[in-house]
Motif scaffolding. Sequence first.
Motif, PDB file in Angstrom:
ATOM      1  N   GLU A   7       0.832  -1.206   0.000  1.00  0.00           N
ATOM      2  CA  GLU A   7       0.000   0.000   0.000  1.00  0.00           C
ATOM      3  C   GLU A   7       0.870   1.260   0.000  1.00  0.00           C
ATOM      4  OE1 GLU A   7      -2.794   2.803  -0.221  1.00  0.00           O
ATOM      5  OE2 GLU A   7      -3.056   0.674  -0.673  1.00  0.00           O
ATOM      6  N   ARG A   8       1.927   1.250   0.779  1.00  0.00           N
ATOM      7  CA  ARG A   8       2.831   2.403   0.805  1.00  0.00           C
ATOM      8  C   ARG A   8       3.509   2.592  -0.553  1.00  0.00           C
ATOM      9  NH1 ARG A   8       5.699   2.311   6.762  1.00  0.00           N
ATOM     10  NH2 ARG A   8       3.784   2.649   7.921  1.00  0.00           N
ATOM     11  N   LEU A   9       3.874   1.484  -1.172  1.00  0.00           N
ATOM     12  CA  LEU A   9       4.478   1.545  -2.495  1.00  0.00           C
ATOM     13  C   LEU A   9       3.484   2.097  -3.516  1.00  0.00           C
ATOM     14  CD1 LEU A   9       6.973   0.984  -4.172  1.00  0.00           C
ATOM     15  CD2 LEU A   9       6.151  -1.363  -4.480  1.00  0.00           C
ATOM     16  N   ARG A  14       1.797   6.589  -6.969  1.00  0.00           N
ATOM     17  CA  ARG A  14       0.818   7.628  -7.329  1.00  0.00           C
ATOM     18  C   ARG A  14       1.447   9.009  -7.185  1.00  0.00           C
ATOM     19  NH1 ARG A  14      -2.714   4.207  -4.412  1.00  0.00           N
ATOM     20  NH2 ARG A  14      -2.707   5.626  -2.623  1.00  0.00           N
ATOM     21  N   GLN A  15       2.290   9.185  -6.182  1.00  0.00           N
ATOM     22  CA  GLN A  15       2.971  10.471  -6.013  1.00  0.00           C
ATOM     23  C   GLN A  15       3.940  10.724  -7.173  1.00  0.00           C
ATOM     24  OE1 GLN A  15       4.526   9.963  -2.039  1.00  0.00           O
ATOM     25  NE2 GLN A  15       2.758  10.978  -1.109  1.00  0.00           N
ATOM     26  N   PHE A  16       4.647   9.689  -7.608  1.00  0.00           N
ATOM     27  CA  PHE A  16       5.517   9.834  -8.780  1.00  0.00           C
ATOM     28  C   PHE A  16       4.704  10.278  -9.989  1.00  0.00           C
ATOM     29  CE2 PHE A  16       8.573   6.333  -7.148  1.00  0.00           C
ATOM     30  CZ  PHE A  16       9.319   7.258  -6.432  1.00  0.00           C
ATOM     31  N   ALA A  21       2.674  14.419 -13.807  1.00  0.00           N
ATOM     32  CA  ALA A  21       1.542  15.199 -14.315  1.00  0.00           C
ATOM     33  C   ALA A  21       1.787  16.696 -14.173  1.00  0.00           C
ATOM     34  CB  ALA A  21       0.255  14.792 -13.600  1.00  0.00           C
ATOM     35  N   ILE A  22       2.417  17.107 -13.099  1.00  0.00           N
ATOM     36  CA  ILE A  22       2.721  18.534 -12.910  1.00  0.00           C
ATOM     37  C   ILE A  22       3.589  19.035 -14.058  1.00  0.00           C
ATOM     38  CG2 ILE A  22       4.031  20.174 -11.494  1.00  0.00           C
ATOM     39  CD1 ILE A  22       2.971  18.570  -9.024  1.00  0.00           C
TER      40      ILE A  22
END
Length: 146
Positions: A7-9, A14-16, A21-22
């Motif tokens: 789950e942490r991975l 998703r953060q990557f 996306a930014i």
Amino acid sequence: MREEIQERLSVLNRQFKAVDAIYRNAANWFGISESAFWILYIVSDGAEYTQYDLCSTWFYSKQTINSAITKLVGDGLITLEAKMDARNRKIIRLTTKGKRIVENTVERLKSAELKAFENMPEEDRTTFIKLFGRYLQNLNTEMNNV
């Protein structure tokens, strides 16, 4: 325990993707391709880069770099200058037009990056870089074992 790690991975991945996306959205907002944006981003620091450097240091494929470079040259944003000590390697240089574009696009994003990083305590910045580097090293090792 393994489910928690998974789950942490998932959160990390998703953060990557959110970071990707930014930058993708910024390139779109500035009206340039993502590859062109990154080339302008990289060469805007004033150091000398060749297409080979972009591929080896920034992990781009030769085809991606070649296509983006061709477009940037065609748009008059960069030139390619023969490098004296290396055959077939040309230094990527921003034109005057390219420098103006960089000021209105890349430099604005770099300023936002700097502010975002400055908003973190020094200890967090140091820890973030250290831990992310360790993760990359471990991932590279494990991928070589696949």
